[in-house]
Design a protein around this motif. Structure first.
Motif, PDB file in Angstrom:
ATOM      1  N   ALA A  14      36.607 -11.167  -3.690  1.00 32.70           N
ATOM      2  CA  ALA A  14      35.830 -11.482  -4.896  1.00 32.70           C
ATOM      3  C   ALA A  14      35.166 -10.235  -5.443  1.00 32.70           C
ATOM      4  O   ALA A  14      35.155  -9.990  -6.649  1.00 32.70           O
ATOM      5  CB  ALA A  14      34.793 -12.554  -4.580  1.00 32.70           C
ATOM      6  N   SER A  73      35.442 -15.200  -8.692  1.00 29.62           N
ATOM      7  CA  SER A  73      34.410 -15.806  -7.847  1.00 29.62           C
ATOM      8  C   SER A  73      35.029 -16.252  -6.529  1.00 29.62           C
ATOM      9  O   SER A  73      36.242 -16.456  -6.416  1.00 29.62           O
ATOM     10  CB  SER A  73      33.781 -17.008  -8.552  1.00 29.62           C
ATOM     11  OG  SER A  73      34.693 -18.081  -8.590  1.00 29.62           O
ATOM     12  N   VAL A  74      34.181 -16.408  -5.526  1.00 26.99           N
ATOM     13  CA  VAL A  74      34.638 -16.892  -4.222  1.00 26.99           C
ATOM     14  C   VAL A  74      35.276 -18.264  -4.387  1.00 26.99           C
ATOM     15  O   VAL A  74      36.320 -18.551  -3.793  1.00 26.99           O
ATOM     16  CB  VAL A  74      33.453 -16.932  -3.216  1.00 26.99           C
ATOM     17  CG1 VAL A  74      33.861 -17.616  -1.928  1.00 26.99           C
ATOM     18  CG2 VAL A  74      32.945 -15.524  -2.947  1.00 26.99           C
TER      19      VAL A  74
END
Length: 114
Positions: free
Chosen positions: A79, A85-86
């Motif tokens: 990320a 994003s994660v």
């Protein structure tokens, strides 16, 4: 000059003026349309280019994330390195080889129709 000749001269002058006015209005209208069309096309091209570049950057980030995942890097590092994003990385079928780039768009709610 007689009254009739004077009246004819006045009417002729008014007709010449009105004709020139109409011609000028038509010319101005045509010029305005052309300028508006050119401006609209330029804005459309700029917007399309920006959207295309953003989509290309996103695709590259997904490709990079996939490569990082295959290398065994932790999701948090992927990320950080890709800007995704994660959640996008963990929920994405792209990184697991099942779907296409567009799955991330669907999961995150991003789309190109803004």
């Amino acid at each position: 000059m007689s009254y009739e000749a004077s009246l004819k001269h006045k009417r002729d002058a008014e007709n010449v003026f009105n004709s020139a006015k109409k011609s000028g209005e038509a010319l101005g209208h045509a010029k305005g349309l052309a300028e508006g069309k050119a401006k609209g096309l330029a804005e459309g091209k700029a917007k399309g280019l920006a959207e295309g570049l953003a989509e290309g950057e996103r695709r590259k980030a997904v490709e990079t994330a996939k490569a990082f995942k295959e290398m065994g890097l932790p999701t948090a590092d992927i990320a950080k390195g890709t800007g995704l994003s994660v959640e996008e990385i963990e929920n994405s079928k792209v990184l697991y080889g099942k779907s296409s780039f567009f799955y991330i768009k669907k999961v995150t709610g991003n789309n190109c129709s803004n």
